[in-house]
Design a protein around this motif. Structure first.
Motif, PDB file in Angstrom:
ATOM      1  N   ALA A 299      78.993 -35.746  49.761  1.00 46.68           N
ATOM      2  CA  ALA A 299      77.992 -35.305  48.793  1.00 46.68           C
ATOM      3  C   ALA A 299      78.605 -34.162  47.987  1.00 46.68           C
ATOM      4  O   ALA A 299      78.962 -33.117  48.544  1.00 46.68           O
ATOM      5  CB  ALA A 299      76.718 -34.853  49.498  1.00 46.68           C
ATOM      6  N   LEU A 300      78.740 -34.359  46.680  1.00 46.05           N
ATOM      7  CA  LEU A 300      79.449 -33.425  45.805  1.00 46.05           C
ATOM      8  C   LEU A 300      78.458 -32.613  44.985  1.00 46.05           C
ATOM      9  O   LEU A 300      77.616 -33.166  44.274  1.00 46.05           O
ATOM     10  CB  LEU A 300      80.380 -34.201  44.867  1.00 46.05           C
ATOM     11  CG  LEU A 300      81.186 -33.372  43.858  1.00 46.05           C
ATOM     12  CD1 LEU A 300      82.214 -32.505  44.575  1.00 46.05           C
ATOM     13  CD2 LEU A 300      81.866 -34.280  42.839  1.00 46.05           C
ATOM     14  N   LEU A 301      78.561 -31.291  45.069  1.00 47.33           N
ATOM     15  CA  LEU A 301      77.733 -30.367  44.299  1.00 47.33           C
ATOM     16  C   LEU A 301      78.509 -29.911  43.072  1.00 47.33           C
ATOM     17  O   LEU A 301      79.655 -29.465  43.184  1.00 47.33           O
ATOM     18  CB  LEU A 301      77.361 -29.155  45.154  1.00 47.33           C
ATOM     19  CG  LEU A 301      76.637 -28.006  44.454  1.00 47.33           C
ATOM     20  CD1 LEU A 301      75.176 -28.372  44.212  1.00 47.33           C
ATOM     21  CD2 LEU A 301      76.733 -26.728  45.271  1.00 47.33           C
ATOM     22  N   VAL A 302      77.905 -30.021  41.878  1.00 43.44           N
ATOM     23  CA  VAL A 302      78.545 -29.599  40.631  1.00 43.44           C
ATOM     24  C   VAL A 302      77.631 -28.615  39.917  1.00 43.44           C
ATOM     25  O   VAL A 302      76.484 -28.933  39.592  1.00 43.44           O
ATOM     26  CB  VAL A 302      78.832 -30.809  39.710  1.00 43.44           C
ATOM     27  CG1 VAL A 302      79.505 -30.340  38.424  1.00 43.44           C
ATOM     28  CG2 VAL A 302      79.713 -31.828  40.420  1.00 43.44           C
ATOM     29  N   LEU A 303      78.140 -27.398  39.664  1.00 47.03           N
ATOM     30  CA  LEU A 303      77.389 -26.371  38.963  1.00 47.03           C
ATOM     31  C   LEU A 303      77.750 -26.367  37.476  1.00 47.03           C
ATOM     32  O   LEU A 303      78.802 -26.891  37.085  1.00 47.03           O
ATOM     33  CB  LEU A 303      77.685 -24.999  39.582  1.00 47.03           C
ATOM     34  CG  LEU A 303      77.270 -24.831  41.048  1.00 47.03           C
ATOM     35  CD1 LEU A 303      77.707 -23.469  41.566  1.00 47.03           C
ATOM     36  CD2 LEU A 303      75.761 -24.999  41.199  1.00 47.03           C
ATOM     37  N   PRO A 304      76.912 -25.770  36.614  1.00 51.12           N
ATOM     38  CA  PRO A 304      77.162 -25.811  35.172  1.00 51.12           C
ATOM     39  C   PRO A 304      78.492 -25.202  34.730  1.00 51.12           C
ATOM     40  O   PRO A 304      79.029 -25.605  33.693  1.00 51.12           O
ATOM     41  CB  PRO A 304      75.979 -25.031  34.593  1.00 51.12           C
ATOM     42  CG  PRO A 304      74.885 -25.210  35.592  1.00 51.12           C
ATOM     43  CD  PRO A 304      75.583 -25.199  36.922  1.00 51.12           C
ATOM     44  N   ASP A 305      79.034 -24.260  35.487  1.00 50.99           N
ATOM     45  CA  ASP A 305      80.301 -23.647  35.078  1.00 50.99           C
ATOM     46  C   ASP A 305      81.516 -24.480  35.491  1.00 50.99           C
ATOM     47  O   ASP A 305      82.657 -24.077  35.253  1.00 50.99           O
ATOM     48  CB  ASP A 305      80.420 -22.227  35.638  1.00 50.99           C
ATOM     49  CG  ASP A 305      80.446 -22.185  37.165  1.00 50.99           C
ATOM     50  OD1 ASP A 305      80.378 -23.259  37.811  1.00 50.99           O
ATOM     51  OD2 ASP A 305      80.519 -21.072  37.728  1.00 50.99           O
ATOM     52  N   GLY A 306      81.295 -25.654  36.095  1.00 45.52           N
ATOM     53  CA  GLY A 306      82.395 -26.514  36.522  1.00 45.52           C
ATOM     54  C   GLY A 306      82.794 -26.341  37.968  1.00 45.52           C
ATOM     55  O   GLY A 306      83.671 -27.056  38.464  1.00 45.52           O
ATOM     56  N   THR A 307      82.149 -25.413  38.686  1.00 48.74           N
ATOM     57  CA  THR A 307      82.427 -25.245  40.110  1.00 48.74           C
ATOM     58  C   THR A 307      81.938 -26.473  40.871  1.00 48.74           C
ATOM     59  O   THR A 307      80.825 -26.958  40.652  1.00 48.74           O
ATOM     60  CB  THR A 307      81.708 -24.005  40.662  1.00 48.74           C
ATOM     61  OG1 THR A 307      82.180 -22.842  39.977  1.00 48.74           O
ATOM     62  CG2 THR A 307      81.959 -23.842  42.155  1.00 48.74           C
ATOM     63  N   THR A 308      82.785 -27.004  41.752  1.00 52.33           N
ATOM     64  CA  THR A 308      82.407 -28.154  42.573  1.00 52.33           C
ATOM     65  C   THR A 308      82.651 -27.838  44.045  1.00 52.33           C
ATOM     66  O   THR A 308      83.531 -27.043  44.380  1.00 52.33           O
ATOM     67  CB  THR A 308      83.203 -29.417  42.193  1.00 52.33           C
ATOM     68  OG1 THR A 308      84.593 -29.195  42.465  1.00 52.33           O
ATOM     69  CG2 THR A 308      83.016 -29.761  40.728  1.00 52.33           C
ATOM     70  N   ALA A 309      81.870 -28.467  44.905  1.00 53.63           N
ATOM     71  CA  ALA A 309      82.045 -28.290  46.349  1.00 53.63           C
ATOM     72  C   ALA A 309      81.448 -29.473  47.074  1.00 53.63           C
ATOM     73  O   ALA A 309      80.398 -30.002  46.666  1.00 53.63           O
ATOM     74  CB  ALA A 309      81.380 -26.996  46.818  1.00 53.63           C
ATOM     75  N   LEU A 310      82.117 -29.922  48.136  1.00 54.21           N
ATOM     76  CA  LEU A 310      81.559 -30.940  49.014  1.00 54.21           C
ATOM     77  C   LEU A 310      80.615 -30.275  50.007  1.00 54.21           C
ATOM     78  O   LEU A 310      80.973 -29.267  50.637  1.00 54.21           O
ATOM     79  CB  LEU A 310      82.664 -31.678  49.763  1.00 54.21           C
ATOM     80  CG  LEU A 310      83.431 -32.746  48.984  1.00 54.21           C
ATOM     81  CD1 LEU A 310      84.600 -33.261  49.815  1.00 54.21           C
ATOM     82  CD2 LEU A 310      82.518 -33.898  48.590  1.00 54.21           C
ATOM     83  N   LEU A 311      79.408 -30.806  50.133  1.00 60.16           N
ATOM     84  CA  LEU A 311      78.485 -30.263  51.116  1.00 60.16           C
ATOM     85  C   LEU A 311      79.000 -30.577  52.518  1.00 60.16           C
ATOM     86  O   LEU A 311      79.421 -31.709  52.780  1.00 60.16           O
ATOM     87  CB  LEU A 311      77.096 -30.866  50.927  1.00 60.16           C
ATOM     88  CG  LEU A 311      76.422 -30.641  49.569  1.00 60.16           C
ATOM     89  CD1 LEU A 311      75.024 -31.270  49.578  1.00 60.16           C
ATOM     90  CD2 LEU A 311      76.345 -29.173  49.226  1.00 60.16           C
TER      91      LEU A 311
END
Length: 350
Positions: free
Chosen positions: A236-248
Motif C-alpha cells: 500500500a503506497l502513500l503519496v503526499l502532494p509534495d511528492g513524498t512516498t512511503a509504503l505502509l
C-alpha cells in the motif's frame, strides 16, 4: 466587474460575459505517480509534447504538483530511463481542464507476459488522470485521502479502517474512490479483503504527523510476483502532494490464501472416489482460461467430454460427471487450460 464581448442582436446591444478560463490560460497542476510494477519500466523518463521533461522516475515515486497547460491537447511519452522517445509509449491528446490532477502510470507494457486481471479489467500500460486532487485537508486535525487500485493481478477489493469504518467497497483495478475520506489524526489499521470476502492483508497507517494534509493511497505491486516476471510484491503506497512516498508497514498478510483466487492451476481428485454413478471434479484457475476436461478409458479412448474449450473465470470450479452409461472400471480424466495440463485416475464401481 464584467469582462466580455460587446455585440448586437436584433438591433439590441448585448454583452456576452466570459469566465476566466475563456480569456486566459489557467494552468493545470499535475502530480505524476509511477505505479507500474512492470520490471521493464522500473525507472522512466517523461516527455511532454516530445520534450524530455522529467528524468529517472522510479517505481513507487512521484513528482510534486507541476504546471502543465490546460485546455489543450498534450502528448505524454513514457520511456525506460535513458531510452529515446521512440522506445517507449506515447499517450496522445491528454486534455486537462484548469484544476489539480493525479496522473498515475499503471499497468504493464505487454499484458501477454503477465497474469490477467481476475475481474477481467484491461492491464495494458496507461496513464490514469484523476481530477479534483486536493492539496490539503479541511483543517489541521484532519487527514484526507483517496484510494486507487493499481495491482493488476488483484481482484476487486473492500477496504476498511479496522473498528472504525468501511473506506471503500468493490474497488476494481484501475479505479479510484471518487471522494476523499476525512479521518481524525491518529493511528489506524487498514484491512484489505477481496470484495465480499475475508481480510487478507493489513497495513499500519500512522496519521499522527499528517494533520492538515491530503494523500493518494495506491494498491501497488503484484500479489504473486513469481507469476508476474518477479515484479515487486504487493503493498500500500502513500503519496503526499509534495511528492513524498512511503509504503505502509504490513501488519499481517495472507495473500497466498485470497478467497476465490487460487495461486496456481490445479486439477483435484474427484469425490467420491470410487463412485457410482456420479462424482464431482474440482479445478482451480489463477486466471481466466479456455478449459477442456475429458474422460478416457484405460486404453486411452475418450468416453466423455465435460468441458469443450469453455471460457472460465479465475477461481475454483466444480463440475459433475455422470457415468451411468459406462461399465465399472478405471478411468482417467484430463484438464487442459491454456498451457496447463493434468491427468488423474478415478474408479467406477457399479
Amino acid at each position: 466587474n464584467v469582462t466580455g464581448t460587446l455585440a448586437q442582436f436584433n438591433e439590441t446591444s448585448q454583452i456576452f460575459p466570459f469566465v476566466e478560463g475563456d480569456i486566459s490560460s489557467v494552468p493545470t497542476q499535475v502530480q505524476i505517480i509511477h505505479n507500474s510494477a512492470d520490471p521493464a519500466v522500473a525507472s522512466v523518463d517523461i516527455y511532454v509534447d516530445g520534450t524530455l521533461t522529467l528524468e529517472d522516475i522510479a517505481f513507487r515515486s512521484a513528482t510534486g504538483f507541476i504546471e502543465l497547460p490546460s485546455n489543450t491537447a498534450i502528448d505524454i511519452g513514457v520511456t525506460p530511463t535513458g531510452e529515446p522517445l521512440s522506445s517507449g509509449v506515447t499517450f496522445q491528446n491528454n486534455f486537462f481542464n484548469p484544476g489539480n490532477y493525479y496522473v498515475v502510470a499503471s499497468g504493464v507494457i505487454d499484458p501477454s507476459g503477465f497474469q490477467t486481471n481476475p475481474s477481467g479489467e484491461e492491464i495494458e500500460l496507461e496513464l490514469i488522470s484523476i481530477p479534483d486532487a486536493e492539496m490539503s485537508a479541511p483543517d489541521e486535525d484532519t487527514f484526507s485521502f483517496r484510494i486507487n487500485h493499481g495491482a493488476t493481478d488483484a481482484p476487486a477489493v473492500d477496504i476498511f479502517a479496522r473498528d472504525v469504518t468501511t473506506l471503500a467497497e468493490n474497488v476494481v483495478y484501475g479505479t479510484t474512490t471518487p471522494d476523499y475520506t476525512d479521518v481524525a489524526v491518529g493511528s489506524y489499521t487498514i484491512d484489505i479483503a477481496p470484495a465480499g470476502g475475508n481480510v487478507v492483508a493489513s497495513f499500519e497507517a500512522d496519521a499522527n504527523g499528517l494533520g492538515g494534509r491530503s494523500a493518494l493511497i495506491l494498491a501497488s505491486g503484484f500479489l504473486t510476483p513469481d507469476n508476474d516476471q518477479d515484479g515487486e510484491p504487493f503493498g500500500a503506497l502513500l503519496v503526499l502532494p509534495d511528492g513524498t512516498t512511503a509504503l505502509l508497514p504490513a501488519v499481517s498478510t495472507s495473500i497466498d490464501e485470497i478467497e476465490g483466487v487460487p495461486q496456481q492451476f490445479a486439477l483435484e481428485q474427484n469425490y467420491p472416489n470410487p463412485f457410482n454413478p456420479t462424482t464431482q471434479i474440482e479445478f482451480a484457475l489463477p486466471q481466466a482460461a479456455d478449459v477442456q476436461i475429458a474422460v478416457y478409458n484405460i486404453v486411452g479412448q475418450r468416453v466423455a467430454t465435460l468441458l469443450n474449450n469453455e471460457q472460465k473465470s479465475a477461481g475454483f470450479h466444480t463440475i459433475s460427471f455422470d457415468a451411468s452409461n459406462l461399465a465399472s472400471g478405471m478411468y482417467m480424466y484430463r484438464i487442459q487450460a491454456g498451457n496447463f495440463t493434468q491427468t488423474r485416475k478415478m474408479t467406477l464401481i457399479k
